[in-house]
Design a protein around this motif. Structure first.
Motif, mmCIF file in Angstrom:
data_model
loop_
_atom_site.group_PDB
_atom_site.id
_atom_site.type_symbol
_atom_site.label_atom_id
_atom_site.label_comp_id
_atom_site.label_asym_id
_atom_site.label_seq_id
_atom_site.Cartn_x
_atom_site.Cartn_y
_atom_site.Cartn_z
ATOM 1 N N ILE A 24 -14.106 -14.384 18.512
ATOM 2 C CA ILE A 24 -13.407 -13.481 17.589
ATOM 3 C C ILE A 24 -12.003 -13.167 18.083
ATOM 4 N N GLU A 25 -11.842 -12.975 19.398
ATOM 5 C CA GLU A 25 -10.519 -12.615 19.908
ATOM 6 C C GLU A 25 -9.546 -13.784 19.756
ATOM 7 N N VAL A 26 -10.057 -15.016 19.919
ATOM 8 C CA VAL A 26 -9.209 -16.187 19.721
ATOM 9 C C VAL A 26 -8.828 -16.293 18.244
ATOM 10 N N MET B 195 -8.543 -13.822 16.145
ATOM 11 C CA MET B 195 -7.549 -12.785 15.849
ATOM 12 C C MET B 195 -6.141 -13.297 16.143
ATOM 13 N N LEU B 196 -5.976 -13.956 17.291
ATOM 14 C CA LEU B 196 -4.661 -14.496 17.643
ATOM 15 C C LEU B 196 -4.247 -15.575 16.638
ATOM 16 N N ALA C 133 -10.290 -6.235 14.804
ATOM 17 C CA ALA C 133 -9.570 -5.833 16.013
ATOM 18 C C ALA C 133 -10.405 -4.835 16.809
ATOM 19 N N VAL D 165 -13.358 -6.641 18.469
ATOM 20 C CA VAL D 165 -12.985 -7.357 19.695
ATOM 21 C C VAL D 165 -13.086 -6.416 20.899
ATOM 22 N N VAL D 166 -12.551 -5.195 20.736
ATOM 23 C CA VAL D 166 -12.583 -4.215 21.832
ATOM 24 C C VAL D 166 -14.032 -3.795 22.133
ATOM 25 N N ALA E 207 -15.888 -6.586 23.993
ATOM 26 C CA ALA E 207 -15.424 -6.721 25.378
ATOM 27 C C ALA E 207 -15.990 -5.596 26.235
ATOM 28 N N TRP F 91 -9.304 -20.619 24.557
ATOM 29 C CA TRP F 91 -8.079 -20.276 23.819
ATOM 30 C C TRP F 91 -7.440 -21.474 23.149
#
Ligand SMILES: [Zn+2]
Lengths: 223, 205
Positions: free
Chosen positions: A151-153, A155-156, A181, A184-185, A188, B142
């Motif tokens: 998910i964080e990838v 988001m970017l 967003a 993601v937090v 983590a 990534w």
């Protein structure tokens, strides 16, 4: 079946270099590292199951909401368009890129759902000791779900796509973008608070049904 | 001193399976016990070779096709990086450059180097090589960034008949590179580095 004396629960082998070590008694939040290769063998998180449960529940709710509402919208010369996470992947499928669509669906939708779902099942399933052995089975597969959950990838990637598209049209961030967003937090934090040793200590053994849970907190054993 | 002890890949328990057990299993979680990941080097090399082969079309073929009234244009990954370069967009342009071009190639080279170091039985600096392996695993996911960028760009920009963006065939190869390099990292067993350095000989005695 196992005639040898019961295994020493504090004995560990470093998964990266195979050095045999005995875990020290640790304060909450402290960690033990391999002296040879610096691998983090164990970070003690006292009461990690109780702390992770609300995070996992919140993550589950946010995950469902974030997939139900649009993530991105676009307006240009009287046209409007919007897409959800799943919608993005389905568009790829429609364009004949089925393999990439499956990969995007898996890493952005299925694996995060597995990460959250397995965590919930593990936490709920291990409420009573001895926990059933399926808890151990789920716990064993949980790291793979975490590895492929991106998910964080994503988001970017969405952020970059926003900037790219801004050249052609007005981009409207959808509500799901903010939910993701926060998700993601949450994820983590959940992963960093989770202490798998605490759950393993409660899982019933395949060999004889015994558990380590007689000494509920493994860290209280002799050094 | 440690002869006969085995660490379970599933739950981490260190146990001593009964002597001469044909297929030792972990007494706690019942996973089959192995001293090392099975066929680690062969599988890592196979995934790496496949990734290196896909890396060429991934970079040469277009990943996106843009259709406008003016005509049709296709961009490769590198052209996408250049397009993104602007007074405001350059940090993202650099991120895509790193994630899509530097990280996959660095992963292939680094893992190739690690496989070679094990094959040749190098004894020096196993700790540094283990750290390199961990870094490759840590940054590897990534490299998916551009797959997501292209997916959501194509999903959104559908302003028929004015304009449309479609994923092109290069994206398939690029996605394959990402998956294959991740599988290569998973297949590699860093303990082989220490075996080759002679640090774990006692354990197999
Ligand atoms: Zn180590």
């Amino acid at each position: 079946m196992y005639s040898d004396p019961a295994p020493d629960r504090r004995l560990v082998a470093c998964p990266d270099c195979d050095l045999l070590l005995r875990l020290p008694v640790l304060e909450d939040g402290a960690s033990a590292r391999c002296p040879r290769c610096d691998y983090e063998l164990w970070r003690r998180r006292a009461g990690s199951r109780a702390r992770c449960l609300p995070l996992a529940l919140a993550a589950a709710v946010l995950y469902v909401l974030a997939n139900a509402v649009p993530m991105l919208g676009l307006e240009a010369v009287g046209h409007r368009a919007s897409t959800t996470v799943v919608g993005g992947a389905l568009e790829l499928w429609a364009d004949g890129r089925e393999l990439v669509a499956v990969l995007v669906l898996f890493t952005a939708v299925v694996a995060p759902a597995l990460q959250i779902g397995l965590m919930l099942a593990i936490l709920v399933g291990s409420r009573r000791a001895p926990a059933p052995r399926w808890v151990g089975t789920l716990l064993r597969h949980h790291p793979a779900a975490v590895l492929w959950s991106m998910i964080e990838v994503m988001m970017l990637g969405v952020l970059v796509a926003l900037i790219k598209i801004a050249d052609y049209a007005t981009v409207v961030p959808g509500p799901a973008l903010w939910m993701l967003a926060v998700l993601v937090v949450l994820l983590a934090t959940m992963q960093s608070l989770f202490d798998p040793r605490e759950v393993w200590a409660r899982v019933g053994w395949a060999a004889d049904g015994a558990t380590d849970a007689a000494a509920p907190d493994t860290a209280e054993a002799r050094p | 001193m440690a002869a006969g002890l085995q660490r379970c890949e599933g739950c981490g328990l260190v146990s001593r399976p009964p002597a001469h057990a044909p297929e030792p299993r972990c007494p706690r979680c019942d996973t089959a016990l192995e001293f090392r990941k099975p066929d680690s080097l062969q599988r890592t090399v196979a995934y790496l070779v496949a990734a290196a082969i896909c890396y060429v079309p991934a970079n040469l073929l277009p990943v996106l096709t843009t259709r406008t009234a003016a005509g049709e244009s296709s961009d490769t990954i590198l052209e996408g990086v250049v397009l993104l370069w602007s007074p405001t967009g350059w940090p993202l342009s650099l991120i895509v450059l790193f994630a899509s071009i530097m990280i996959p190639s660095a992963k292939i080279v680094a893992l190739g180097y690690l496989v070679l170091s094990v094959r040749r039985g190098w004894a020096q600096s196993p700790a540094q090589r283990t750290r390199l392996y961990r870094m490759v695993g840590f940054i590897g996911r990534w490299s998916m960034v551009d797959v997501f960028v292209d997916t959501f760009t194509a999903a959104l920009v559908q302003l028929q008949p004015l304009m449309s963006v479609e994923p092109a065939v290069g994206l398939v190869f690029f996605a394959a590179v990402v998956v294959l390099t991740m599988l290569a990292v998973e297949s590699f067993d860093p303990r082989l580095i220490w075996d080759a350095a002679g640090a774990n000989e006692v354990r197999h005695a």
